[in-house]
Write a protein that holds these residues in place. Structure first.
Motif, PDB file in Angstrom:
ATOM      1  N   GLN A 173      -6.454 -12.024  -9.652  1.00  0.00           N
ATOM      2  CA  GLN A 173      -6.820 -11.000  -8.678  1.00  0.00           C
ATOM      3  C   GLN A 173      -6.241 -11.307  -7.308  1.00  0.00           C
ATOM      4  O   GLN A 173      -5.834 -10.407  -6.588  1.00  0.00           O
ATOM      5  N   TYR A 174      -6.189 -12.582  -6.947  1.00  0.00           N
ATOM      6  CA  TYR A 174      -5.591 -12.957  -5.664  1.00  0.00           C
ATOM      7  C   TYR A 174      -4.086 -12.711  -5.677  1.00  0.00           C
ATOM      8  O   TYR A 174      -3.539 -12.097  -4.753  1.00  0.00           O
ATOM      9  N   SER A 197      -2.913  -9.121  -5.432  1.00  0.00           N
ATOM     10  CA  SER A 197      -3.241  -8.405  -4.203  1.00  0.00           C
ATOM     11  C   SER A 197      -1.972  -8.161  -3.387  1.00  0.00           C
ATOM     12  O   SER A 197      -1.163  -9.063  -3.196  1.00  0.00           O
ATOM     13  N   LYS A 198      -1.798  -6.942  -2.900  1.00  0.00           N
ATOM     14  CA  LYS A 198      -0.613  -6.598  -2.114  1.00  0.00           C
ATOM     15  C   LYS A 198      -0.606  -7.340  -0.787  1.00  0.00           C
ATOM     16  O   LYS A 198       0.453  -7.655  -0.237  1.00  0.00           O
ATOM     17  N   LYS A 221      -2.277 -10.751   1.120  1.00  0.00           N
ATOM     18  CA  LYS A 221      -3.024 -11.984   0.844  1.00  0.00           C
ATOM     19  C   LYS A 221      -2.950 -12.941   2.026  1.00  0.00           C
ATOM     20  O   LYS A 221      -1.953 -12.973   2.754  1.00  0.00           O
ATOM     21  N   GLY A 250      -7.839 -12.643  -0.979  1.00  0.00           N
ATOM     22  CA  GLY A 250      -7.206 -11.361  -1.244  1.00  0.00           C
ATOM     23  C   GLY A 250      -7.366 -10.420  -0.069  1.00  0.00           C
ATOM     24  O   GLY A 250      -8.305 -10.548   0.725  1.00  0.00           O
ATOM     25  N   ASP A 295      -8.425  -7.482   0.206  1.00  0.00           N
ATOM     26  CA  ASP A 295      -9.673  -6.723   0.278  1.00  0.00           C
ATOM     27  C   ASP A 295     -10.864  -7.603   0.645  1.00  0.00           C
ATOM     28  O   ASP A 295     -11.982  -7.115   0.806  1.00  0.00           O
ATOM     29  N   THR A 317     -11.895 -11.678  -3.063  1.00  0.00           N
ATOM     30  CA  THR A 317     -11.528 -12.767  -3.964  1.00  0.00           C
ATOM     31  C   THR A 317     -11.021 -13.974  -3.189  1.00  0.00           C
ATOM     32  O   THR A 317     -10.025 -13.890  -2.472  1.00  0.00           O
ATOM     33  N   ASP A 370       5.085  -8.305  -1.251  1.00  0.00           N
ATOM     34  CA  ASP A 370       3.686  -8.582  -0.895  1.00  0.00           C
ATOM     35  C   ASP A 370       3.640  -9.143   0.530  1.00  0.00           C
ATOM     36  O   ASP A 370       4.560  -9.850   0.965  1.00  0.00           O
TER      37      ASP A 370
END
Length: 288
Positions: free
Chosen positions: A1-2, A5-6, A8, A33, A35, A38, A63
């Motif tokens: 999930q990390y 992520s777009k 980080k 992450g 968001d 995470t 990213d």
């Protein structure tokens, strides 16, 4: 999930580990992450470019990576084609240090610090109003860009002779040398202005380190990283770590072959609460 992520965050912090019977200064690499849901802790013996690449391997080209100016990140940035964001809080710290060191140009330094504070005031306003990413982008391009233009004018024209090796000179040059990366947050409302959220997830680790002092082995350090990853991610999402671990460890002990991504904290919560997202505790924007 990390890694998927777009956006980080990444950082690292020292940890003393017993390796081959001797204590060595090793590293705990940490990530968050975009968001803010995470957290990741990964142990590595080194702080090298290879260690940074190992930590970020799996990221996609394009990213965004929020980091300080540690040269170890140059290798993954180049190899993985990542876009660097530079931490505004780190830049601000340079001017605070110059101010606290008794500089004779305190009025100038105060002027820069006030301007940087205005950037954070804009971020807090957007957060308070619950702005969407698009609205935050528009706000930044309308207001933050003007503030940054004024800051750059002050950096280029301080009104006095700047000695490169003075604390003021170092602060000015650090900002100018990292200008493009520092102002990149203007491009998109989803991009953070600083790396403070990642520093916040490191803080419990550094406080704990003052008490337990060292890891007794590299395997111990790796297990420690796993526990910090799980518990920090739970805390970010207001999930009780004890409830989560009690349930997941029981499942894995009975049916280890069934382990999958649904057992990760956020997915576990959604699975057990009718698909509802856990209540997230935002770490952004920073209170600088």
């Amino acid at each position: 999930q990390y890694l998927t992520s777009k956006v980080k965050h990444a950082d690292e912090t020292p940890v003393m580990v017993k390796v081959g019977g001797k204590l060595r200064d090793c590293r705990m690499w940490t990530g968050l992450g975009g968001d803010g849901r995470t957290a990741v802790f990964v142990y590595n013996r080194h702080r090298s470019g290879a260690a940074a690449l190992s930590f970020l391997e799996g990221s996609s080209p394009g990213d965004y990576l929020m980091i300080d100016d540690c040269p170890s990140y140059n290798k993954p940035v180049k190899a993985l084609k990542l876009i660097v964001l530079r931490c505004m809080a780190h830049i601000r710290r340079k001017f605070v240090e110059a101010y606290d060191n008794g500089s004779s140009h305190k009025d100038y330094l105060k002027k820069i610090l006030i301007k940087i504070s205005q950037l954070y005031r804009i971020e807090r306003f957007a957060d308070k109003k619950g702005f969407t990413e698009e609205q935050r982008t528009e706000l930044r391009q309308k207001l933050s860009s003007v503030v940054l233009t004024e800051i750059k004018d002050h950096l280029l024209n301080p009104g006095f002779v700047v000695l490169p090796q003075s604390s003021v000179g170092k602060a000015i040059n650090y900002f100018l040398n990292n200008w493009d990366e520092a102002v990149r947050f203007l491009e998109n409302g989803a991009l953070p202005i600083d790396n403070t959220p990642n520093e916040q997830i490191i803080r419990p680790f550094t406080i704990g380190r003052n008490n337990w002092m060292q890891a007794g082995s590299e395997n111990g350090a790796r297990r420690m990283a796993i526990l910090y990853t799980i518990i920090t991610t739970c805390k970010l999402n207001n999930i009780n770590p004890e409830d989560y671990l009690k349930d997941v460890l029981m499942i894995l002990s009975v049916r280890p072959e069934n382990a999958d991504v649904t057992d990760l904290p956020v997915n576990w919560y959604k699975k057990n609460n009718g698909g509802e997202d856990p209540l997230h505790t935002p770490l952004y924007p920073s209170k600088n």
